[in-house]
Motif scaffolding. Structure first.
Motif, PDB file in Angstrom:
ATOM      1  N   GLY B  35       0.823  -1.203   0.000  1.00  0.00           N
ATOM      2  CA  GLY B  35       0.000   0.000   0.000  1.00  0.00           C
ATOM      3  C   GLY B  35       0.854   1.250   0.000  1.00  0.00           C
ATOM      4  O   GLY B  35       2.004   1.238   0.431  1.00  0.00           O
ATOM      5  N   SER B  36       0.293   2.332  -0.514  1.00  0.00           N
ATOM      6  CA  SER B  36       1.024   3.602  -0.458  1.00  0.00           C
ATOM      7  C   SER B  36       0.276   4.559   0.464  1.00  0.00           C
ATOM      8  O   SER B  36      -0.916   4.384   0.715  1.00  0.00           O
ATOM      9  N   PHE B  37       0.993   5.532   0.976  1.00  0.00           N
ATOM     10  CA  PHE B  37       0.418   6.463   1.938  1.00  0.00           C
ATOM     11  C   PHE B  37       0.945   7.852   1.620  1.00  0.00           C
ATOM     12  O   PHE B  37       2.135   8.024   1.378  1.00  0.00           O
ATOM     13  N   HIS B  38       0.041   8.820   1.607  1.00  0.00           N
ATOM     14  CA  HIS B  38       0.433  10.184   1.267  1.00  0.00           C
ATOM     15  C   HIS B  38       0.504  11.020   2.541  1.00  0.00           C
ATOM     16  O   HIS B  38      -0.506  11.204   3.214  1.00  0.00           O
ATOM     17  N   GLN B  39       1.697  11.497   2.896  1.00  0.00           N
ATOM     18  CA  GLN B  39       1.825  12.384   4.063  1.00  0.00           C
ATOM     19  C   GLN B  39       1.632  13.814   3.584  1.00  0.00           C
ATOM     20  O   GLN B  39       2.406  14.316   2.776  1.00  0.00           O
ATOM     21  N   HIS B  40       0.603  14.479   4.096  1.00  0.00           N
ATOM     22  CA  HIS B  40       0.210  15.780   3.553  1.00  0.00           C
ATOM     23  C   HIS B  40       1.031  16.951   4.062  1.00  0.00           C
ATOM     24  O   HIS B  40       1.067  18.009   3.439  1.00  0.00           O
TER      25      HIS B  40
END
Lengths: 550, 198
Positions: B35-40
């Protein structure tokens, strides 16, 4: 160009539309505002009372648009009360007539109307009553532009952006982030250590710019958008005050004006919603957006109730708020984690309005749907709280938005906050049911680099905390952690202005952390949260699963 | 200024970047399972796991070269552009795979969670490897889930035939089932701990 915008704004602004900015204008000109915009039967013709730089008592009556003879005849009793009635204000004893009085119109007076005022003044002079000065659009434009000082949108991009907001149709959401970015750009201090007067001027200017930017939403009566605009400005003022450690005399008057304008808009929203049978705006696809509008409106009205409670003025709005919440609760749906602060706000307000079961059920439903939807490999995962309702709706509609490329399964930013909320209320069965699902998620929380940054939209120095819930988790330690809060975790300005706290995460949903939710609950009932005053580093505590448990 | 078509270009630009990203898991299928995760916001992340271990999340910038000459710009149609972007996707996949293996090595080597077959992979190495990993199971079927053996093609050419042969050996199968049952029990215990207690 800017002058033309101000002129056009004044021409189209109704009485309510320029009350707050006019008050700010007087403040910038050195007046001390004793009574802000008021429309109560006991105002005695005086919308505003100020003490000018020469310590003279001033009273103002404000009217929107052009005024003809008929208009002036209709308000003659108010004008007499304005000029002849005594000002009663704590500290001014005995009550006395104002030294100066003015009728302020955002348009112009027709010659017969002006003549009538002159006659009125002439007749009053014989009775020892001072004349009424008339302030019209032309003077106002010059004074507003002058008050702006150096804080003018002079760059073509800034002007273009301001025009873009100003020419909006005012029907959609208020572009809060864009407007605040524009304001921040225009009013930022021009030198490294500016004097207090410069800070006060820049804060005052930001209020005037907000008034211009919000005008389309004001004209269409989009009360929620207007409230968001003023509350966002209030948040911005608190942030600057907090970051720069400014003394209250620099910013409090502007803050009170902005916050007051936000409250007034929410009161209008409440009146509109309570009087209606539903929140429908008829359209073919209304059913797609209605559940989100219901959430948005109910969230803000709940926060309004919680905030007014801090001011001791909630009694008069309790029934209409309850009426709207009870009617709309069944339609609410969550399309993203940005709905979490709204759910908590509604849940808390319902609790205080004798509907505790309904409130807890709403929060439990939110926690359950998030815990299930965001499991690993789920294709129904809902977006994180950094995404606006509008973007979430566009995603559902299949529009090409940035969040289409993001994955949300396997993570949750607000589940632990909702579970803690339930734990504080001893809802053990609900938490027990959801715990296994929670343990399969990575729980996330962005910890700002300083408490003041809770008021900031973005903080590049903060740290993203990710953790997995404890297996097993002790209920006792969970409830203890859910109730423990260090005072230093929350900005001091928020503790000093607790009426703003219920709005913070509606404006900035990604700032809903364990600490902020606890601070909000501490306003509801003292036994819900135990606040400790130790001075350890902020941002390193709380987070239910992270610290609690064996 | 010559006439242009900025909205068409913007639309195509977004679509092509998305297409390029979609190629990465096709080139390196293992990456597609992660999975990928976007840190805003913020440049730092901190991860705490259920076993109380924790790590700083380290983000590493990567740069890739993509050249389109003026001459190419005049005649590159969409199929030609796809071919060039596919090469870009290969660079990205390569960088991400390398980073993944580096991070795995950094995590397992200091704690000795490695098996060295010394160039001669035998059943004992296979079982030792299985014993050292945490396994997950499908609650409905009881079968292992989410495990992938990742091998260099040269290694796979040697190891896969061996594994196929071992699978015919009853003693190998028995040992495999024994370890699996052990792992299943460990999993059951872990699953049973996903609860609230007093």
């Amino acid at each position: 160009m800017f002058e033309r915008i101000v002129e056009n704004w004044l021409t189209r602004a109704g009485e309510k539309g320029y009350q707050t900015p006019f008050t700010q204008l007087l403040s910038i000109e050195g007046h001390r505002v004793l009574q802000g915009p008021a429309h109560f039967p006991f105002e005695h013709g005086k919308d505003m009372i100020t003490l000018d730089p020469e310590r003279k008592l001033n009273a103002f009556q404000l009217k929107g648009g052009d005024q003809n003879l008929e208009n002036i005849e209709a308000i003659e009793p108010q004008l007499l009360a304005l000029a002849a009635g005594a000002v009663t204000y704590p500290g001014f004893e005995p009550p006395r007539r104002p030294d100066r009085v003015a009728l302020v119109v955002s348009g112009t007076l027709t010659p017969p109307a002006r003549d009538r005022i002159a006659n009125f003044n002439h007749a009053n002079r014989a009775l020892g009553i001072g004349p009424i000065e008339v302030i019209e659009k032309e003077q106002l434009v010059a004074r507003f532009v002058a008050a702006q000082g150096g804080y003018l949108p002079t760059e073509p991009t800034d002007l273009s952006n301001l025009l873009k907001f100003y020419l909006s149709d005012g029907k959609g959401p208020f572009p809060m982030r864009e407007v605040l970015a524009l304001i921040a750009d225009i009013v930022k201090p021009r030198r490294e250590k500016p004097p207090n007067t410069e800070f006060a001027r820049s804060i005052g200017s930001s209020l005037l710019l907000t008034a211009y930017a919000v005008a389309p939403w004001q004209r269409t009566g989009n009360h929620l958008a207007v409230a968001e605009a003023w509350l966002a400005l209030s948040s911005g003022i608190l942030r600057v005050a907090s970051e720069m450690s400014l003394s209250e005399e620099i910013w409090k008057e502007s803050y009170d004006l902005a916050f007051g304008a936000g409250r007034a808009a929410l009161r209008e929203l409440l009146d509109e919603c309570a009087a209606a049978d539903d929140l429908t705006i008829p359209d073919l696809v209304e059913g797609i957006v209605y559940p989100t509008r219901a959430l948005l409106v109910c969230g803000y009205l709940s926060a309004f109730y919680l905030s007014e409670r801090e001011l001791g003025t909630e009694a008069q709005i309790a029934e209409p708020v309850k009426k709207v919440l009870r009617r709309e609760l069944q339609f609410i749906k969550m399309i993203g984690e940005s709905g979490a602060p709204y759910a908590l706000s509604i849940g808390t307000a319902l609790e205080l309005l004798d509907e505790a079961e309904q409130g807890r059920l709403l929060v439990a439903r939110y926690a359950a749907s998030l815990a299930r939807a965001n499991q690993n490999d789920s294709n129904a995962a809902i977006p994180d709280p950094y995404h606006s309702f509008e973007d979430c709706l566009k995603r559902i509609a299949g529009a090409d938005v940035a969040l289409m490329d993001e994955q949300f399964d396997g993570n949750a930013y607000t589940l632990h906050v909702a579970l803690e909320w339930l734990a504080r209320r001893a809802e053990r069965d609900v938490v027990t049911d959801l715990w296994p699902l929670a343990t399969r998620l990575t729980l996330c929380e962005f910890r700002p680099s300083s408490p003041a940054k809770y008021l900031s939209h973005k903080d590049e120095e903060g740290v993203l905390k990710m953790w997995q819930a404890n297996t097993p988790q002790s209920w006792k330690s969970l409830t203890e952690a859910a109730r423990a809060l260090q005072e230093s975790e929350v900005p001091g300005e928020l503790w000093r202005n607790t009426a703003f706290l219920p709005y913070l995460c509606l404006l900035l949903p990604h700032r809903l952390t364990s600490a902020i939710a606890k601070a909000q609950d501490s306003l509801v009932a003292q036994e819900l949260v135990a606040i400790s005053l130790d001075m350890s580093a902020p941002g390193e505590t709380s987070g239910v699963g992270e610290k609690a448990g064996p | 200024m010559l006439p242009d078509f900025p909205s068409v270009k913007a639309h195509l630009g977004v679509a092509l970047i998305r297409w390029t990203q979609e190629q990465v898991p096709q080139i390196a299928p293992l990456l597609g399972q992660i999975g990928s995760f976007h840190q805003h916001e913020g440049k730092r992340g901190h991860l705490s796991r259920a076993d109380q271990s924790s790590d700083e999340v380290r983000y590493e910038p990567h740069r890739f070269e993509f050249v389109l000459t003026r001459e190419e710009m005049r005649k590159t149609d969409l199929p030609a552009l796809f071919a060039k972007l596919r090469k870009l996707a290969e660079q990205i996949a390569d960088a991400q795979s390398t980073l993944m293996y580096t991070r795995i090595s950094e995590a397992v080597e200091p704690i000795g969670n490695t098996v060295d077959a010394g160039g001669d992979f035998q059943p004992k190495h296979f079982f030792e490897m299985l014993s050292q990993i945490q396994m997950e199971f499908d609650p409905a079927t009881g079968k292992p889930t989410g495990h992938v053996f990742s091998m260099h093609p040269d290694t796979a050419a040697k190891v896969i035939p061996k594994l196929q042969a071992w699978e015919q050996d009853p003693a190998f199968k028995e040992e495999y089932e024994r370890i699996l049952e052990e792992k299943r029990e460990e999993w059951r215990v872990r699953e049973d701990r996903r609860k609230l207690v007093d």
